[in-house]
Design an enzyme around this catalytic site. Structure first.
Site, PDB file in Angstrom:
ATOM      1  N   ASN A 255      10.108  25.289  11.407  1.00 28.10           N
ATOM      2  CA  ASN A 255      11.174  24.352  10.891  1.00 28.10           C
ATOM      3  C   ASN A 255      12.506  24.684  11.919  1.00 28.10           C
ATOM      4  O   ASN A 255      13.167  25.804  11.854  1.00 28.10           O
ATOM      5  CB  ASN A 255      11.905  25.104   9.408  1.00 28.10           C
ATOM      6  CG  ASN A 255      13.326  24.369   8.886  1.00 28.10           C
ATOM      7  OD1 ASN A 255      13.841  23.605   9.633  1.00 28.10           O
ATOM      8  ND2 ASN A 255      13.488  24.463   7.692  1.00 28.10           N
TER       9      ASN A 255
ATOM     10  N   LYS B 165      13.070  28.350  12.163  1.00 34.28           N
ATOM     11  CA  LYS B 165      12.535  29.440  11.349  1.00 34.28           C
ATOM     12  C   LYS B 165      10.939  29.095  11.131  1.00 34.28           C
ATOM     13  O   LYS B 165      10.652  27.932  11.359  1.00 34.28           O
ATOM     14  CB  LYS B 165      13.022  28.943   9.864  1.00 34.28           C
ATOM     15  CG  LYS B 165      14.756  29.025   9.634  1.00 34.28           C
ATOM     16  CD  LYS B 165      14.872  28.692   8.327  1.00 34.28           C
ATOM     17  CE  LYS B 165      16.573  28.712   8.130  1.00 34.28           C
ATOM     18  NZ  LYS B 165      16.852  27.720   6.969  1.00 34.28           N
TER      19      LYS B 165
ATOM     20  N   ARG C 191       8.560  20.597  10.025  1.00 30.37           N
ATOM     21  CA  ARG C 191       9.627  19.873   9.438  1.00 30.37           C
ATOM     22  C   ARG C 191      10.086  18.974  10.437  1.00 30.37           C
ATOM     23  O   ARG C 191      10.682  19.274  11.496  1.00 30.37           O
ATOM     24  CB  ARG C 191      10.721  20.794   8.952  1.00 30.37           C
ATOM     25  CG  ARG C 191      11.918  20.076   8.266  1.00 30.37           C
ATOM     26  CD  ARG C 191      12.960  20.919   8.140  1.00 30.37           C
ATOM     27  NE  ARG C 191      14.133  19.993   7.352  1.00 30.37           N
ATOM     28  CZ  ARG C 191      15.483  20.432   7.556  1.00 30.37           C
ATOM     29  NH1 ARG C 191      15.851  21.283   8.141  1.00 30.37           N
ATOM     30  NH2 ARG C 191      16.300  19.635   6.823  1.00 30.37           N
TER      31      ARG C 191
ATOM     32  N   HIS D  61      16.954  16.158   3.293  1.00 37.00           N
ATOM     33  CA  HIS D  61      16.136  17.342   2.423  1.00 37.00           C
ATOM     34  C   HIS D  61      15.308  16.940   1.526  1.00 37.00           C
ATOM     35  O   HIS D  61      15.206  17.658   0.369  1.00 37.00           O
ATOM     36  CB  HIS D  61      17.530  17.876   1.656  1.00 37.00           C
ATOM     37  CG  HIS D  61      18.642  18.422   2.416  1.00 37.00           C
ATOM     38  ND1 HIS D  61      20.029  18.306   2.386  1.00 37.00           N
ATOM     39  CD2 HIS D  61      18.635  19.482   3.552  1.00 37.00           C
ATOM     40  CE1 HIS D  61      20.783  19.167   3.184  1.00 37.00           C
ATOM     41  NE2 HIS D  61      19.781  19.672   4.136  1.00 37.00           N
TER      42      HIS D  61
ATOM     43  N   ASN E 173      23.772  24.741   4.141  1.00 36.64           N
ATOM     44  CA  ASN E 173      24.932  24.590   5.164  1.00 36.64           C
ATOM     45  C   ASN E 173      24.979  23.023   5.113  1.00 36.64           C
ATOM     46  O   ASN E 173      26.227  22.444   5.021  1.00 36.64           O
ATOM     47  CB  ASN E 173      24.410  25.280   6.514  1.00 36.64           C
ATOM     48  CG  ASN E 173      25.501  25.869   7.047  1.00 36.64           C
ATOM     49  OD1 ASN E 173      26.463  25.632   6.978  1.00 36.64           O
ATOM     50  ND2 ASN E 173      25.082  26.795   7.924  1.00 36.64           N
TER      51      ASN E 173
ATOM     52  N   ARG F  17      30.186  19.614   8.160  1.00 39.77           N
ATOM     53  CA  ARG F  17      30.418  18.178   8.114  1.00 39.77           C
ATOM     54  C   ARG F  17      31.206  17.802   6.874  1.00 39.77           C
ATOM     55  O   ARG F  17      31.166  18.154   5.740  1.00 39.77           O
ATOM     56  CB  ARG F  17      29.014  17.581   8.101  1.00 39.77           C
ATOM     57  CG  ARG F  17      27.748  17.935   8.879  1.00 39.77           C
ATOM     58  CD  ARG F  17      26.429  17.674   8.652  1.00 39.77           C
ATOM     59  NE  ARG F  17      25.421  18.800   8.728  1.00 39.77           N
ATOM     60  CZ  ARG F  17      24.281  19.005   8.529  1.00 39.77           C
ATOM     61  NH1 ARG F  17      23.749  17.996   7.756  1.00 39.77           N
ATOM     62  NH2 ARG F  17      23.641  19.762   8.696  1.00 39.77           N
TER      63      ARG F  17
ATOM     64  N   GLU G 183      10.905  25.145   0.944  1.00 40.67           N
ATOM     65  CA  GLU G 183      10.662  24.010   1.703  1.00 40.67           C
ATOM     66  C   GLU G 183       9.415  24.323   2.630  1.00 40.67           C
ATOM     67  O   GLU G 183       8.587  23.583   2.914  1.00 40.67           O
ATOM     68  CB  GLU G 183      11.854  23.668   2.719  1.00 40.67           C
ATOM     69  CG  GLU G 183      12.912  22.970   1.978  1.00 40.67           C
ATOM     70  CD  GLU G 183      14.411  22.840   3.001  1.00 40.67           C
ATOM     71  OE1 GLU G 183      14.866  24.056   2.975  1.00 40.67           O
ATOM     72  OE2 GLU G 183      14.651  21.910   3.433  1.00 40.67           O
TER      73      GLU G 183
HETATM   74  N1  LIG Z   1      25.555  35.151  -2.126  1.00 45.54           N
HETATM   75  C1  LIG Z   1      26.100  33.905  -1.754  1.00 45.54           C
HETATM   76  N2  LIG Z   1      27.193  33.337  -2.372  1.00 45.54           N
HETATM   77  C2  LIG Z   1      27.676  32.206  -2.062  1.00 45.54           C
HETATM   78  N3  LIG Z   1      27.090  31.612  -0.948  1.00 45.54           N
HETATM   79  C3  LIG Z   1      26.063  31.934  -0.401  1.00 45.54           C
HETATM   80  C4  LIG Z   1      25.425  33.184  -0.764  1.00 45.54           C
HETATM   81  N4  LIG Z   1      24.482  33.463   0.186  1.00 45.54           N
HETATM   82  C5  LIG Z   1      24.203  32.449   0.869  1.00 45.54           C
HETATM   83  N5  LIG Z   1      25.323  31.299   0.733  1.00 45.54           N
HETATM   84  C6  LIG Z   1      25.739  30.352   1.408  1.00 45.54           C
HETATM   85  O1  LIG Z   1      24.411  29.581   1.616  1.00 45.54           O
HETATM   86  C7  LIG Z   1      24.613  28.806   3.305  1.00 45.54           C
HETATM   87  C8  LIG Z   1      23.399  28.695   3.799  1.00 45.54           C
HETATM   88  O2  LIG Z   1      22.379  28.189   2.923  1.00 45.54           O
HETATM   89  P1  LIG Z   1      20.938  27.703   3.402  1.00 45.54           P
HETATM   90  O3  LIG Z   1      20.332  27.033   2.203  1.00 45.54           O
HETATM   91  O4  LIG Z   1      20.325  29.037   3.799  1.00 45.54           O
HETATM   92  O5  LIG Z   1      21.439  26.923   4.460  1.00 45.54           O
HETATM   93  P2  LIG Z   1      20.558  25.940   5.809  1.00 45.54           P
HETATM   94  O6  LIG Z   1      19.190  26.129   5.396  1.00 45.54           O
HETATM   95  O7  LIG Z   1      21.287  24.695   5.680  1.00 45.54           O
HETATM   96  O8  LIG Z   1      20.769  26.915   7.001  1.00 45.54           O
HETATM   97  C9  LIG Z   1      25.755  29.878   3.926  1.00 45.54           C
HETATM   98  O9  LIG Z   1      26.373  29.087   4.713  1.00 45.54           O
HETATM   99  C10 LIG Z   1      26.652  30.209   2.563  1.00 45.54           C
HETATM  100  O10 LIG Z   1      27.750  29.370   2.470  1.00 45.54           O
HETATM  101  C1  LIG Z   2      19.167  17.127   7.380  1.00 47.82           C
HETATM  102  C2  LIG Z   2      19.987  18.488   7.315  1.00 47.82           C
HETATM  103  O1  LIG Z   2      21.123  18.447   6.771  1.00 47.82           O
HETATM  104  O2  LIG Z   2      19.397  19.574   7.076  1.00 47.82           O
HETATM  105  P1  LIG Z   2      20.086  21.198   7.354  1.00 47.82           P
HETATM  106  O3  LIG Z   2      20.659  21.331   5.962  1.00 47.82           O
HETATM  107  O4  LIG Z   2      18.905  22.213   7.637  1.00 47.82           O
HETATM  108  O5  LIG Z   2      21.118  21.074   8.453  1.00 47.82           O
HETATM  109 MG   LIG Z   3      18.251  24.154   4.884  1.00 49.58          MG
END
Ligand SMILES: Nc1ncnc2c1ncn2[C@@H]1O[C@H](COP(=O)(O)OP(=O)(O)O)[C@@H](O)[C@H]1O
Ligand SMILES: CC(=O)OP(=O)(O)O
Ligand SMILES: [Mg+2]
Length: 381
Positions: free
Chosen positions: A10, A17, A74, A163, A194, A224, A367
């Site tokens: 990913n 990842k 991915r 997603h 995120n 964003r 995922e």
């Molecule tokens: N314990 C927590 N409490 C609140 N928010 C959290 C916690 N752990 C993670 N997060 C939030 O989750 C976000 C990351 O989510 P994730 O699904 O791992 O993102 P991505 O896959 O898009 O990088 C972090 O930026 C943070 O805002």
């Molecule tokens: C499509 C997309 O926003 O992916 P990510 O949340 O991993 O940035």
């Molecule tokens: Mg993600």
């Protein structure tokens, strides 16, 4: 094919990842993440993938392992061409490269991942699993923007949604949690990481989602903006003198929670709110307001909602976000149980009251498992 293991890659805009999954026994012999690509010793995605290959090899689980059946990648944007998991060929790589302008933060990293993995193991089947695929069933009334049809078609301007792997997995897992078949359940899935997106899933089929042509539309995200009047872009260009690239960077990287209060992490925002920080409070309020609008809109789209599922980093971990997003919606049949909501657990669970007509759930997304399963199904068919 002899192996039973799938390596899932990913590649995100600034991280890679990886997980190695064994489809025979469900074990995950290896996983990891290479972060901050471009900032330190890891200069680019090729270097990050080299590090992934080295980490695996150091554990005796390298890409040369005979137990490996395939690599699952991915890929964020599949356009209208890719709506199923796809065995990667030179031609498929070219098509994914053509979609780079529609996902400039994501697809280049995905292509690099594919190229590096193919160069290391040219004989191994590699499969692309697209974020857009699950959304290909969205009806035209929801997928089309109300602009000149010929121009939209010429340039591929429509809602694709992202997603999708997570929305597919979580909507199925939510049905399972309720003891029902996916076909019996209408679900609103809130993927809050995120990047963040909502989807409306009717009987297992996606009918609407909040991200659009690119992963910029919809909910407020870490960096964003989500929805914004497109005329703001003309204004910033004509009156503000910003270039197209500057506005792109503004909306994708300097907006959302980070733009509003300087922090993109919900944990930090929660901490600052506890200290009475007004900027963090306003960022949270804007985030929640947008989320509630989508819950209301998707309730109307579906007509009957059986479940609302929270997933990804924020959705799985922030009881405050879940509570605020659904507060005062008893008239919609939605009642969150404060005690259940506050319990911490890594498992899928209900957080609604016994009398809530709509089941509210926290459902951890996976995922990697979804990508590995789709990859393995394709190569063992
Ligand atoms: N314990 C927590 N409490 C609140 N928010 C959290 C916690 N752990 C993670 N997060 C939030 O989750 C976000 C990351 O989510 P994730 O699904 O791992 O993102 P991505 O896959 O898009 O990088 C972090 O930026 C943070 O805002
Ligand atoms: C499509 C997309 O926003 O992916 P990510 O949340 O991993 O940035
Ligand atoms: Mg993600």
């Amino acid at each position: 094919m002899n192996g039973t293991r799938v390596l899932v890659l990913n590649s995100g805009s600034s991280s890679v990842k990886y997980q190695l999954l064994d489809m025979a026994d469900g074990s995950r012999p290896a996983s990891g993440i290479v972060e901050r690509i471009g900032e330190g010793p890891v200069t680019d995605h090729a270097a990050a993938l080299k590090q992934v290959a080295d980490e695996l090899a150091a554990q005796g689980l390298g890409l040369d392992s005979p137990e490996l059946a395939a690599v699952g990648h991915r890929v964020v944007h599949g356009g209208t061409r890719f709506t199923e998991p796809t065995l990667i060929t030179d031609e498929v790589v070219e098509e994914i490269e053509k979609l780079i302008p529609l996902a400039p933060l994501h697809n280049p990293a995905n292509v690099t991942g594919i190229k590096v993995a193919r160069s290391l193991r040219p004989d191994l089947p590699q499969v692309a699993v697209f974020d857009t695929a699950f959304h290909s069933t969205i009806p035209e009334a929801a997928a089309r923007y109300a602009i000149d049809v010929a121009t939209a078609d010429r340039w591929g301007v429509r809602r694709y949604g992202f997603h999708g792997t997570s929305h597919a997995y979580v909507s199925r897992a939510t049905a399972a949690l309720l003891g029902k078949e996916p076909a019996e359940v209408n679900t609103i899935v809130l993927h809050l990481g995120n990047g963040a997106s909502a989807s409306a899933v009717r009987g297992g089929t996606c009918v609407e989602t909040s991200m659009g042509l690119t992963p910029l539309e919809g909910l407020v995200m870490g960096t964003r903006s989500g929805d914004i009047d497109p005329a703001a872009i003309f204004h910033l260009s004509r009156v503000g003198g910003l270039s197209t690239d500057e506005i792109d960077t503004l909306l994708n990287k300097r907006s959302g929670l980070a733009g509003l209060c300087g922090d993109n992490d919900m944990r930090e925002i929660g901490r600052r709110m506890g200290e009475g920080d007004p900027a963090a409070q306003l960022a949270f309020d804007i985030y929640i307001h947008r989320l509630r609008k989508y819950v209301g809109a998707y309730t109307a789209v579906l007509g009957r909602v059986d479940a609302i599922a929270f997933t990804a980093g924020v959705g799985e971990n922030s009881a405050a976000v879940r509570e605020a997003a659904l507060r005062g919606l008893t008239a919609f049949g939605i009642e969150v149980d404060t005690v259940r909501n506050a319990l911490r657990s890594g498992a899928a669970r209900l957080i609604s009251t016994g009398s809530s007509r709509v089941a509210v759930a926290v459902v951890p997304t996976d995922e990697e498992l979804e990508i590995a399963s789709q990859t393995f199904d394709l190569v063992s068919a």
